[in-house]
Structures are given as C-alpha cells and as structure tokens.
Design an enzyme around this catalytic site. Structure first.
Site, PDB file in Angstrom:
ATOM      1  N   HIS A   1     -44.816 -91.730 -90.213  1.00  0.00           N
ATOM      2  CA  HIS A   1     -46.115 -91.059 -90.245  1.00  0.00           C
ATOM      3  C   HIS A   1     -46.570 -90.986 -91.705  1.00  0.00           C
ATOM      4  O   HIS A   1     -45.768 -90.578 -92.572  1.00  0.00           O
ATOM      5  CB  HIS A   1     -46.003 -89.653 -89.643  1.00  0.00           C
ATOM      6  CG  HIS A   1     -47.295 -88.929 -89.614  1.00  0.00           C
ATOM      7  ND1 HIS A   1     -48.265 -89.186 -88.665  1.00  0.00           N
ATOM      8  CD2 HIS A   1     -47.810 -87.983 -90.442  1.00  0.00           C
ATOM      9  CE1 HIS A   1     -49.318 -88.416 -88.905  1.00  0.00           C
ATOM     10  NE2 HIS A   1     -49.069 -87.685 -89.981  1.00  0.00           N
TER      11      HIS A   1
ATOM     12  N   ILE B   1     -49.521 -93.438 -76.498  1.00  0.00           N
ATOM     13  CA  ILE B   1     -48.647 -92.281 -76.298  1.00  0.00           C
ATOM     14  C   ILE B   1     -47.308 -92.760 -75.735  1.00  0.00           C
ATOM     15  O   ILE B   1     -47.270 -93.620 -74.863  1.00  0.00           O
ATOM     16  CB  ILE B   1     -49.310 -91.281 -75.323  1.00  0.00           C
ATOM     17  CG1 ILE B   1     -50.619 -90.762 -75.929  1.00  0.00           C
ATOM     18  CG2 ILE B   1     -48.371 -90.110 -74.997  1.00  0.00           C
ATOM     19  CD1 ILE B   1     -50.454 -90.020 -77.251  1.00  0.00           C
TER      20      ILE B   1
ATOM     21  N   ASN C   1     -45.550-102.690 -91.616  1.00  0.00           N
ATOM     22  CA  ASN C   1     -44.253-101.997 -91.538  1.00  0.00           C
ATOM     23  C   ASN C   1     -43.245-102.843 -90.769  1.00  0.00           C
ATOM     24  O   ASN C   1     -42.078-102.930 -91.138  1.00  0.00           O
ATOM     25  CB  ASN C   1     -44.425-100.621 -90.877  1.00  0.00           C
ATOM     26  CG  ASN C   1     -44.907 -99.579 -91.863  1.00  0.00           C
ATOM     27  OD1 ASN C   1     -44.209 -99.259 -92.820  1.00  0.00           O
ATOM     28  ND2 ASN C   1     -46.099 -99.085 -91.664  1.00  0.00           N
TER      29      ASN C   1
HETATM   30  C1  GRF Z   1     -49.231 -97.103 -91.176  1.00  0.00           C
HETATM   31  O1  GRF Z   1     -50.034 -96.413 -92.086  1.00  0.00           O
HETATM   32  C2  GRF Z   1     -48.328 -96.126 -90.481  1.00  0.00           C
HETATM   33  O2  GRF Z   1     -47.911 -95.047 -91.285  1.00  0.00           O
HETATM   34  C3  GRF Z   1     -49.209 -95.596 -89.411  1.00  0.00           C
HETATM   35  O3  GRF Z   1     -49.970 -96.705 -88.969  1.00  0.00           O
HETATM   36  C4  GRF Z   1     -50.041 -97.656 -90.013  1.00  0.00           C
HETATM   37  C5  GRF Z   1     -49.455 -98.934 -89.522  1.00  0.00           C
HETATM   38  O4  GRF Z   1     -49.647 -99.914 -90.453  1.00  0.00           O
HETATM   39  N1  GRF Z   1     -48.420 -95.036 -88.348  1.00  0.00           N
HETATM   40  P1  GRF Z   1     -49.027-101.373 -90.145  1.00  0.00           P
HETATM   41  O5  GRF Z   1     -49.566-101.790 -88.778  1.00  0.00           O
HETATM   42  O6  GRF Z   1     -47.539-101.232 -90.143  1.00  0.00           O
HETATM   43  O7  GRF Z   1     -49.536-102.226 -91.262  1.00  0.00           O
END
Ligand code: GRF
Length: 201
Positions: A100, A83, A14
């Site tokens: 999420h 957290i 991400n």
């Molecule tokens: C993703 O599935 C996101 O939705 C969740 O943790 C994962 C992170 O993936 N919160 P990355 O580290 O961005 O590949």
C-alpha cells in the site's frame, strides 16, 4: 522454492520488480501465475514476456481453482484493485501480501487506492509518506504490517509526483524485501504483529 501468484490490475511495475528479483535468484520463490481482473492490464504482458502464465480471471472460484492447481503458497497483491473475499483470505491466512503506497494507518482503508492515496497526502500537507507491505486480513489495509519505509515528499508539487517518488524509490524494493523474507520463512505473526527473524537459523 515457494510457489507464488501475483495479482495485478495495472502497469505491473511491482510485479516486474519481483520477476527481476526471482530471475536474479534473490528470492527463494518462483512466480507460477499472474492473475488480473483487467484483460488489458499491462502486468499480464510483463508476465508473458517472461514466460509466466498470465490469466485474466474475474470469477473468484476460478481464481481459487487456479491457485490450488498451481500449488500456490504465497499470493502477492501488486496493485490489485478488485476486492479479495473473506473466503480467499481465510483459505490463505497470512499467505497474502499487499503493498500500500502510504504509511499505514495513514491514508488507507476503503477508497484509498492508487492516486487517491497521494491526493489525500498532498491535500493534508504531510512532509513524509512512504509505503507499507502487510498481510491481508478481512479489514481493508488492516492486516499485520511486515515492512514500512518512509521518504521526504516536501519537494513534491503534485500528488502524481508523490506517487512516482514512492513507487520508484520505495515500493519496488520494499515488496521484493518482504517477499524474500516470506520465502526465507523469516516472518512470524503473533497477535496481529509480524516478528521478523533476522538471525540465521
Ligand atoms: C502501486 O502504487 C501500489 O502501491 C498500488 O498500486 C500501484 C501499482 O502499481 N497498490 P504497479 O501496477 O505495480 O505499477
């Protein structure tokens, strides 16, 4: 140009999506720092590969000090598994965005993170899931919803298949879209609801 901090704990795909969008000038913002609670988070490597300051910090006060030194205006939680304290949330009210991997209010809240989200979706037998981008509040996964997008998962045979389908088809583009809207000052929060200002101002 909005100063952005991205918090990661894992692979950082991400984060990579935001880095790529910024480098293509699709976002009116720049990532000043990437912070992780895990020293070996690959997300830190991704930041270094793009000459972005990458810090392993576990102490919250040190995180806050760094954010203030970098004049951060937006924090993006991209797979951040530590957290976030009320202190930080109150300091950056409606300036912290989280993604999420489900359609909140389904499969969210304490204990619903990473693959566990998709295990619950798989075991419940839902045919549609997706991702939600929201502002972070003191209620876990309970902040004002910015964007959501759904996808058919009826063909997925395992929770891992669900996870990959949502990550690769929904999350990356939804998070970039939300960060872009924020940096274009098109998100307004009224009574826990996010109104998006679509028209040109
Ligand atoms: C993703 O599935 C996101 O939705 C969740 O943790 C994962 C992170 O993936 N919160 P990355 O580290 O961005 O590949």
């Amino acid at each position: 140009m909005v100063n952005i901090a991205v918090f990661v704990s894992g692979s950082g795909t991400n984060l990579q999506a935001i880095i790529d969008a910024c480098e293509k000038n699709e976002i009116n913002g720049r990532i000043k720092v990437v912070i992780s609670n895990r020293k070996k988070a690959y997300g830190l490597e991704r930041a270094k590969n793009h000459n972005i300051k990458a810090l392993w910090i576990k102490d919250e006060d040190e995180i806050i000090k760094t954010l203030q030194e970098e004049n951060i205006e937006l924090i993006v939680l991209a797979g951040y598994l530590a957290i976030v304290s009320e202190k930080l949330i109150n300091l950056y009210e409606n300036k912290i965005i989280n993604i999420h991997p489900s359609l909140i209010p389904s499969f969210c809240g304490p204990g619903f993170y990473g693959i566990h989200v998709h295990e619950h979706a798989f075991n419940r037998g839902v045919k549609v899931s997706g991702a939600t981008v929201h502002f972070v509040s003191t209620v876990v996964d309970g902040g004002p919803i910015i964007l959501q997008e759904s996808i058919d998962i009826s063909d997925c045979k395992t929770p891992e298949e669900i996870q990959l389908k949502i990550l690769n088809n929904i999350e990356h583009k939804l998070l970039v879209k939300a960060v872009k809207l924020y940096c274009d000052n098109k998100l307004k929060v009224n009574n826990e609801r996010v109104e998006i200002i679509w028209e040109e101002r």
